[in-house]
Each structure stands twice: as structure tokens, then as C-alpha cells.
Motif scaffolding. Structure first.
Motif, mmCIF file in Angstrom:
data_model
loop_
_atom_site.group_PDB
_atom_site.id
_atom_site.type_symbol
_atom_site.label_atom_id
_atom_site.label_comp_id
_atom_site.label_asym_id
_atom_site.label_seq_id
_atom_site.Cartn_x
_atom_site.Cartn_y
_atom_site.Cartn_z
ATOM 1 N N PHE A 217 0.841 -1.100 0.119
ATOM 2 C CA PHE A 217 0.167 -0.050 0.145
ATOM 3 C C PHE A 217 0.876 1.215 0.111
ATOM 4 O O PHE A 217 0.399 2.475 0.576
ATOM 5 C CB PHE A 217 -0.964 0.019 1.161
ATOM 6 N N GLU A 220 -0.846 4.194 -1.806
ATOM 7 C CA GLU A 220 -2.044 4.680 -0.904
ATOM 8 C C GLU A 220 -1.366 5.735 0.232
ATOM 9 O O GLU A 220 -1.954 6.668 0.671
ATOM 10 C CB GLU A 220 -2.810 3.568 -0.397
ATOM 11 N N GLU A 221 -0.461 5.265 0.784
ATOM 12 C CA GLU A 221 0.082 5.729 1.977
ATOM 13 C C GLU A 221 0.768 7.019 1.664
ATOM 14 O O GLU A 221 0.412 8.174 2.408
ATOM 15 C CB GLU A 221 1.254 4.756 2.520
ATOM 16 N N GLU A 223 -0.197 8.928 -0.894
ATOM 17 C CA GLU A 223 -1.644 9.933 -1.084
ATOM 18 C C GLU A 223 -2.130 10.270 0.248
ATOM 19 O O GLU A 223 -2.402 11.591 0.210
ATOM 20 C CB GLU A 223 -2.439 9.023 -1.952
ATOM 21 N N ARG A 224 -2.154 9.333 1.056
ATOM 22 C CA ARG A 224 -2.810 9.896 2.204
ATOM 23 C C ARG A 224 -1.720 10.897 3.099
ATOM 24 O O ARG A 224 -2.270 11.703 3.718
ATOM 25 C CB ARG A 224 -3.196 8.696 3.223
ATOM 26 N N THR A 225 -0.438 10.529 3.055
ATOM 27 C CA THR A 225 0.556 11.487 3.667
ATOM 28 C C THR A 225 0.286 13.032 2.763
ATOM 29 O O THR A 225 0.235 14.166 3.447
ATOM 30 C CB THR A 225 1.778 11.227 3.638
ATOM 31 N N TYR A 227 -2.339 14.273 1.488
ATOM 32 C CA TYR A 227 -3.683 14.927 2.020
ATOM 33 C C TYR A 227 -3.535 15.285 3.331
ATOM 34 O O TYR A 227 -4.014 16.587 3.760
ATOM 35 C CB TYR A 227 -4.823 13.791 1.829
ATOM 36 N N ARG A 228 -2.911 14.528 4.207
ATOM 37 C CA ARG A 228 -3.124 15.133 5.639
ATOM 38 C C ARG A 228 -2.189 16.358 5.645
ATOM 39 O O ARG A 228 -2.223 17.205 6.572
ATOM 40 C CB ARG A 228 -2.176 13.995 6.378
ATOM 41 N N LYS A 230 -1.783 18.643 3.338
ATOM 42 C CA LYS A 230 -2.867 19.820 2.830
ATOM 43 C C LYS A 230 -3.567 20.191 4.143
ATOM 44 O O LYS A 230 -3.906 21.382 4.298
ATOM 45 C CB LYS A 230 -3.370 19.211 1.646
#
Ligand SMILES: CC(C)(COP(=O)(O)OP(=O)(O)OC[C@H]1O[C@@H](n2cnc3c(N)ncnc32)[C@H](O)[C@@H]1OP(=O)(O)O)[C@@H](O)C(=O)NCCC(=O)NCCS
Length: 244
Positions: A217, A220-221, A223-225, A227-228, A230
Motif C-alpha cells: 500500500f 495509497e500511503e 497519497e494519504r500523507t 492529503y494530511r 494539505k
């Protein structure tokens, strides 16, 4: 022990175990699980006196009024508490110890294969959750607990908790038991897992152990980082207005 004191004993044990029970009179009038046990005591005595048909008839009357089907040949210990009663089935050669609690829908049944002693033995102080099936000539050790909806097909040691289909141990002597080997769960799916694990190991060997396992993943990780980060920037921007 007189009949009256046995009934009192049964009622007191319900008051101890069921927080919803408020008085002896309420327990006497509103607990069909207790009526089933009392009717069974009479039908069991008839069975023992070789009055087999009257015993079966009485147990069917009990089943009609309580929803609990106990074969008159079954041996029940003292202070058995069947909470909510409906749908409990206890087979002919079952043996139930003292201070056992079971909920609605429990079956102490045979596997349909054996003759002779073909139903379970449930030792003292066992708890069996609702709709659990305990099948075959197996023993549930004292102080053990069977989870709701479990299907128990082999012996359970004392002081253990078992759950699942087929049931496996999750606690023993107060210690959590974690399953790390799929062989410990004997169902068809675990056989597939074992075969799959063996195949993966074989493929790894063929690759000579050189292949670097990809970070699972990873995309995905990342992308999540992002977003966090932002969100964090927005939070700082909003907080600038605080207190004005
Ligand atoms: C079996 C039971 C007594 C265990 O309670 P507990 O000691 O508090 O156990 P935990 O909640 O710590 O559960 C231990 C593990 O077993 C699992 N588990 C618990 N009960 C389960 C059940 N009935 N079926 C499947 N798994 C179950 C939990 O998910 C947990 O697994 P995890 O750690 O991998 O997530 C309880 O879950 C249960 O089934 N009670 C019956 C209640 C009942 O019949 N009520 C009827 C009221 S009308």
C-alpha cells in the motif's frame, strides 16, 4: 435436599446470574428455562423408572410450554440456568454439571454418526452463549466459556474460552491465545491458506530470496500523507484568524 429447597436454590442462582431478575416471585413466574429444568427432573425420574413413553410425553409437554427440548434420559446437575429458554436442545446422553449457564438456541447434540454416549458432557460452571452448537461425545472442561454462535466439535480444556466455527481457543487460564498456525483451525478455508502459504514460500525460494518485497500500500500511503499535509496547512491558515 427437599424439593422446596432445590427450587429455592435454582431461583437464587438465577437472581445471582441475571441482573434483570428482581425478585424470587418474578423468577418463579417468568423464567421458562427454570420450568423446563423442573419438568425435566420429573421426566428423568420417570425415564429412570423405565416409564419411557410417559417420560417422553412429559418432556414434549415441557417443550410445548417452554421451547426447551430436553430428552428425559439427559443428566442435569444442580442450578442449571437456561436464560431466554427458546430453542435449547439437550440430547439423550448429554451430561450437564452444576452451575451451568446457557442461552437460547444452544444445542447439546449428536453428530448424527454415533450410538451409545453420543452427546456432550458439560462440566461444572460452564457458560454457553446463545445459538452455540456443542456436538458429539466431547467434554467441555469446568469454568470454560463457549462463545455465541460457536460450533464446538472437540474437547475444550478447563478454564478456557472458545469461539468460532469450528470453535478454537481464544483464552486459556486467563491468558489470550493467538493462532499463528492455520493448522490450529481445522476448517476447509485454513487448508487453502496452508497450501497458498506453501506455494508463496516455494516461489520465494525460486526467486533466490533476491526479490525485495514491495512496501504494501505504498502508493495509497503516499497519497494519504500528501492529503494530511494539505489538511495541516489549511488548519494553520484557519487558526491565523482565531482570536481576532
Ligand atoms: C465468548 C465470550 C464469552 C468472550 O468474551 P470475552 O472474554 O470478553 O472475549 P473478547 O471479547 O476479549 O474476545 C476475544 C476474541 O474472540 C472474539 N470473539 C468473542 N466472542 C466471539 C464469538 N461469539 N464468535 C466469534 N468470535 C468471538 C473477539 O472478536 C476477540 O477476537 P480478536 O481479539 O481477534 O478481535 C463472548 O464474546 C460471548 O460470545 N458471550 C456470549 C454472550 C451471549 O450469548 N449473550 C446472549 C444474550 S441474550
Amino acid at each position: 435436599m427437599s424439593l422446596f429447597s432445590r427450587i429455592r436454590d435454582d431461583i437464587d442462582s438465577v437472581l445471582e446470574r441475571d441482573p434483570a431478575a428482581r425478585s424470587r416471585l418474578e423468577v418463579f413466574l417468568c423464567y421458562p428455562g427454570l420450568w423446563a429444568v423442573w419438568i425435566h427432573r420429573i421426566s428423568h425420574a420417570l425415564w429412570g423408572a423405565k416409564l419411557r413413553l410417559p417420560a417422553r410425553l412429559l418432556s414434549q409437554v415441557g417443550r410445548f410450554y417452554t421451547g426447551v427440548d430436553i430428552h428425559p434420559g439427559a443428566t442435569l446437575g444442580r442450578r442449571l440456568f437456561i436464560d431466554h429458554a427458546t430453542g435449547v436442545v439437550i440430547g439423550e446422553t448429554a451430561i450437564v454439571g452444576d452451575d451451568v449457564t446457557m442461552y437460547q438456541g444452544v444445542t447439546l447434540g449428536g453428530t448424527g454418526k454415533g450410538h451409545g454416549k453420543r452427546h456432550p458432557t458439560v462440566c461444572d460452571n460452564v457458560f454457553i452463549g446463545n445459538n452455540a452448537n456443542v456436538l458429539g461425545n466431547i467434554t467441555i472442561g469446568e469454568n470454560s466459556r463457549v462463545g455465541a454462535g460457536s460450533v464446538v466439535l472437540s474437547d475444550v480444556p478447563p478454564d478456557s474460552t472458545v469461539v468460532g466455527v469450528p470453535a478454537h481457543i481464544v483464552y486459556r487460564n486467563g491468558q489470550r491465545v493467538l493462532i499463528t498456525d492455520p493448522h490450529d483451525i481445522k476448517d476447509p478455508l485454513s487448508d487453502s491458506l496452508i497450501a497458498l502459504a506453501a506455494r508463496v514460500e516455494e516461489l520465494e525460494k525460486q526467486l533466490g530470496g533476491k526479490a525485495q518485497p514491495a512496501e504494501p500500500f505504498a502508493a495509497e500511503e503516499a497519497e494519504r500523507t500528501a492529503y494530511r499535509a494539505k489538511l495541516e496547512r489549511m488548519r494553520q491558515y484557519v487558526s491565523m484568524g482565531e482570536g481576532i
